[in-house]
Design an enzyme around this catalytic site. Sequence first.
Site, PDB file in Angstrom:
ATOM      1  N   HIS A   1      -3.191   7.570   1.740  1.00  8.08           N
ATOM      2  CA  HIS A   1      -3.608   6.237   1.311  1.00  8.08           C
ATOM      3  C   HIS A   1      -5.012   6.010   1.865  1.00  8.08           C
ATOM      4  O   HIS A   1      -5.297   6.330   3.015  1.00  8.08           O
ATOM      5  CB  HIS A   1      -2.630   5.193   1.851  1.00  8.08           C
ATOM      6  CG  HIS A   1      -3.095   3.790   1.631  1.00  8.08           C
ATOM      7  ND1 HIS A   1      -3.563   3.354   0.416  1.00  8.08           N
ATOM      8  CD2 HIS A   1      -3.184   2.722   2.470  1.00  8.08           C
ATOM      9  CE1 HIS A   1      -3.913   2.081   0.522  1.00  8.08           C
ATOM     10  NE2 HIS A   1      -3.685   1.677   1.757  1.00  8.08           N
TER      11      HIS A   1
ATOM     12  N   CYS B   1       0.813  -1.227   0.000  1.00  2.84           N
ATOM     13  CA  CYS B   1       0.000   0.000   0.000  1.00  2.84           C
ATOM     14  C   CYS B   1       0.843   1.272   0.000  1.00  2.84           C
ATOM     15  O   CYS B   1       0.349   2.346  -0.334  1.00  2.84           O
ATOM     16  CB  CYS B   1      -0.952   0.016   1.190  1.00  2.84           C
ATOM     17  SG  CYS B   1      -2.188  -1.282   1.074  1.00  2.84           S
TER      18      CYS B   1
ATOM     19  N   ASN C   1      -9.945   0.123  -0.398  1.00  2.00           N
ATOM     20  CA  ASN C   1      -8.487   0.174  -0.348  1.00  2.00           C
ATOM     21  C   ASN C   1      -7.941  -0.429  -1.646  1.00  2.00           C
ATOM     22  O   ASN C   1      -8.024  -1.633  -1.845  1.00  2.00           O
ATOM     23  CB  ASN C   1      -7.998  -0.610   0.874  1.00  2.00           C
ATOM     24  CG  ASN C   1      -6.479  -0.577   1.027  1.00  2.00           C
ATOM     25  OD1 ASN C   1      -5.756  -0.188   0.121  1.00  2.00           O
ATOM     26  ND2 ASN C   1      -6.009  -1.001   2.190  1.00  2.00           N
TER      27      ASN C   1
HETATM   28  N1  ACO Z   1     -18.419  -7.597   9.252  1.00  2.11           N
HETATM   29  C1  ACO Z   1     -18.821  -7.740  10.533  1.00  2.11           C
HETATM   30  N2  ACO Z   1     -17.956  -7.943  11.540  1.00  2.11           N
HETATM   31  C2  ACO Z   1     -16.649  -7.982  11.245  1.00  2.11           C
HETATM   32  C3  ACO Z   1     -16.167  -7.818   9.937  1.00  2.11           C
HETATM   33  C4  ACO Z   1     -17.121  -7.635   8.920  1.00  2.11           C
HETATM   34  N3  ACO Z   1     -16.764  -7.468   7.625  1.00  2.11           N
HETATM   35  N4  ACO Z   1     -14.825  -7.919   9.959  1.00  2.11           N
HETATM   36  C5  ACO Z   1     -14.454  -8.113  11.228  1.00  2.11           C
HETATM   37  N5  ACO Z   1     -15.550  -8.152  12.023  1.00  2.11           N
HETATM   38  C6  ACO Z   1     -15.612  -8.354  13.476  1.00  2.11           C
HETATM   39  C7  ACO Z   1     -14.407  -9.080  14.009  1.00  2.11           C
HETATM   40  O1  ACO Z   1     -14.565 -10.486  13.859  1.00  2.11           O
HETATM   41  C8  ACO Z   1     -14.424  -8.660  15.459  1.00  2.11           C
HETATM   42  O2  ACO Z   1     -15.346  -9.444  16.140  1.00  2.11           O
HETATM   43  P1  ACO Z   1     -15.036  -9.970  17.656  1.00  2.11           P
HETATM   44  O3  ACO Z   1     -14.884  -8.713  18.463  1.00  2.11           O
HETATM   45  O4  ACO Z   1     -16.241 -10.764  17.954  1.00  2.11           O
HETATM   46  O5  ACO Z   1     -13.770 -10.752  17.528  1.00  2.11           O
HETATM   47  C9  ACO Z   1     -14.948  -7.226  15.409  1.00  2.11           C
HETATM   48  O6  ACO Z   1     -15.595  -7.091  14.117  1.00  2.11           O
HETATM   49  C10 ACO Z   1     -13.906  -6.163  15.574  1.00  2.11           C
HETATM   50  O7  ACO Z   1     -12.786  -6.465  14.742  1.00  2.11           O
HETATM   51  P2  ACO Z   1     -11.518  -5.530  14.674  1.00  2.11           P
HETATM   52  O8  ACO Z   1     -10.558  -6.095  13.674  1.00  2.11           O
HETATM   53  O9  ACO Z   1     -11.002  -5.228  16.048  1.00  2.11           O
HETATM   54  O10 ACO Z   1     -12.207  -4.207  14.073  1.00  2.11           O
HETATM   55  P3  ACO Z   1     -11.586  -2.798  13.789  1.00  2.11           P
HETATM   56  O11 ACO Z   1     -12.386  -1.763  14.401  1.00  2.11           O
HETATM   57  O12 ACO Z   1     -10.092  -2.781  14.043  1.00  2.11           O
HETATM   58  O13 ACO Z   1     -11.798  -2.638  12.203  1.00  2.11           O
HETATM   59  C11 ACO Z   1     -10.512  -2.916  10.163  1.00  2.11           C
HETATM   60  C12 ACO Z   1     -11.266  -3.589  11.327  1.00  2.11           C
HETATM   61  C13 ACO Z   1     -11.533  -2.147   9.338  1.00  2.11           C
HETATM   62  C14 ACO Z   1      -9.823  -3.968   9.341  1.00  2.11           C
HETATM   63  C15 ACO Z   1      -9.461  -1.931  10.714  1.00  2.11           C
HETATM   64  O14 ACO Z   1      -8.725  -2.580  11.719  1.00  2.11           O
HETATM   65  C16 ACO Z   1      -8.504  -1.410   9.682  1.00  2.11           C
HETATM   66  O15 ACO Z   1      -8.870  -0.653   8.810  1.00  2.11           O
HETATM   67  N6  ACO Z   1      -7.199  -1.733   9.826  1.00  2.11           N
HETATM   68  C17 ACO Z   1      -6.144  -1.194   9.003  1.00  2.11           C
HETATM   69  C18 ACO Z   1      -6.151  -1.701   7.620  1.00  2.11           C
HETATM   70  C19 ACO Z   1      -5.010  -1.054   6.880  1.00  2.11           C
HETATM   71  O16 ACO Z   1      -4.781   0.139   6.954  1.00  2.11           O
HETATM   72  N7  ACO Z   1      -4.215  -1.827   6.187  1.00  2.11           N
HETATM   73  C20 ACO Z   1      -3.001  -1.271   5.623  1.00  2.11           C
HETATM   74  C21 ACO Z   1      -3.023  -1.161   4.238  1.00  2.11           C
HETATM   75  S1  ACO Z   1      -3.441  -2.637   3.452  1.00  2.11           S
HETATM   76  C22 ACO Z   1      -2.078  -3.241   2.594  1.00  2.11           C
HETATM   77  O17 ACO Z   1      -0.931  -2.850   2.750  1.00  2.11           O
HETATM   78  C23 ACO Z   1      -2.344  -4.374   1.657  1.00  2.11           C
END
Ligand code: ACO
Length: 323
Positions: A250, A114, A280
């Site tokens: 990004h 990314c 993304n």
């Molecule tokens: N629908 C419903 N529930 C979901 C989903 C979904 N699509 N995905 C995850 N959940 C659930 C999880 O299972 C978890 O449930 P639990 O509490 O029962 O275990 C809950 O939601 C919370 O999950 P988290 O991962 O803690 O949620 P968070 O608020 O952190 O959001 C997200 C997740 C959107 C992925 C976020 O962490 C994020 O954006 N992270 C950064 C991503 C990023 O910037 N990546 C870098 C670039 S990518 C690259 O380089 C290829």
Amino acid sequence: MAGRSVVVGVGHYLPERVVPNAEFEKTLDTSDEWIRTRSGIERRHFAAEDETTSDLATRAAEAALADAGLTGEDIDAIVLATSTADLTFPSAATMVQARLGMTKGFAFDVQAVCAGFVFALSNANALILSGQAKRVLVIGAETFSRIMDWTDRSTCVLFGDGAGALVLELQEGEGTPQDRGILATDLNSDGRYKDLLYVDGGVSTHTTGHLRMQGNQVFRHAVEKLAKTAEIALDRAGLGADDVDWIVPHQANIRIIQGTAKKMGLPMDRVVVTVQDHGNTSAASIPLALSVGKERGQIKPGDLIVTEAIGGGLAWGAVALRW
Ligand code: ACO
């Protein structure tokens, strides 16, 4: 006087197929509401079955060349940021080179996930400033839909396909922060964080693999590292956050984008946001946002822009440039 790499053209391409969040409700335990509130994403584009990364990249490159009033023959080099090239080799960049009718110069891919576009811009700037090229096409293009695990709701709802491109040209500046062009860059990586975000396959492990991510861990690193790298790039340019007209981040998650702007002390009306429409798109997200930001009338000549990105590696960085 100082040589500067000035943006003289920008363009993008998005595949035709638009997939709204609601589509995922049919196959996964997820909801439009969860995806919107946790990521800010509303829809994304997916490439057609027979559409490859170099196809998207070529369309974006053609748009950027048209914007610059140039053709492939006017370009000395192509630097293409991608983690999803069509083939293991040759590079997607050389495929674009052929499609643009370029019979001279050189082309290669850059892989920093990314953060790829920030790394590509910085490399293109170095090629220009070291006299190895006068005009460089810098492209970010991805088909992340090819590496999704469609049963993993925590990743497959977040990514999309697309491409964006810039034409950089050597121009003379005064050597001050008021010059147009790339003013400063900051690149970083730390391979100790591999397990936070990776694809569990590749040529020497015998499969293509799928993207795996510990989203909440990456999130924590993103908020901490992005504002810092942006401030370092600005400082190297002799500027501060107050001088910024547009943050072009990004586009991974609206909450990361908001958190970074807040840390930099800048309001959201100085941030170009496209995550709702593109998801993304990895290395394509910044050039897509630059192109859409210009199209919307947000980005204007003379504006000071800071781009920042983080992704697998971890790899992260920023570029300060005057449009
Ligand atoms: N629908 C419903 N529930 C979901 C989903 C979904 N699509 N995905 C995850 N959940 C659930 C999880 O299972 C978890 O449930 P639990 O509490 O029962 O275990 C809950 O939601 C919370 O999950 P988290 O991962 O803690 O949620 P968070 O608020 O952190 O959001 C997200 C997740 C959107 C992925 C976020 O962490 C994020 O954006 N992270 C950064 C991503 C990023 O910037 N990546 C870098 C670039 S990518 C690259 O380089 C290829």
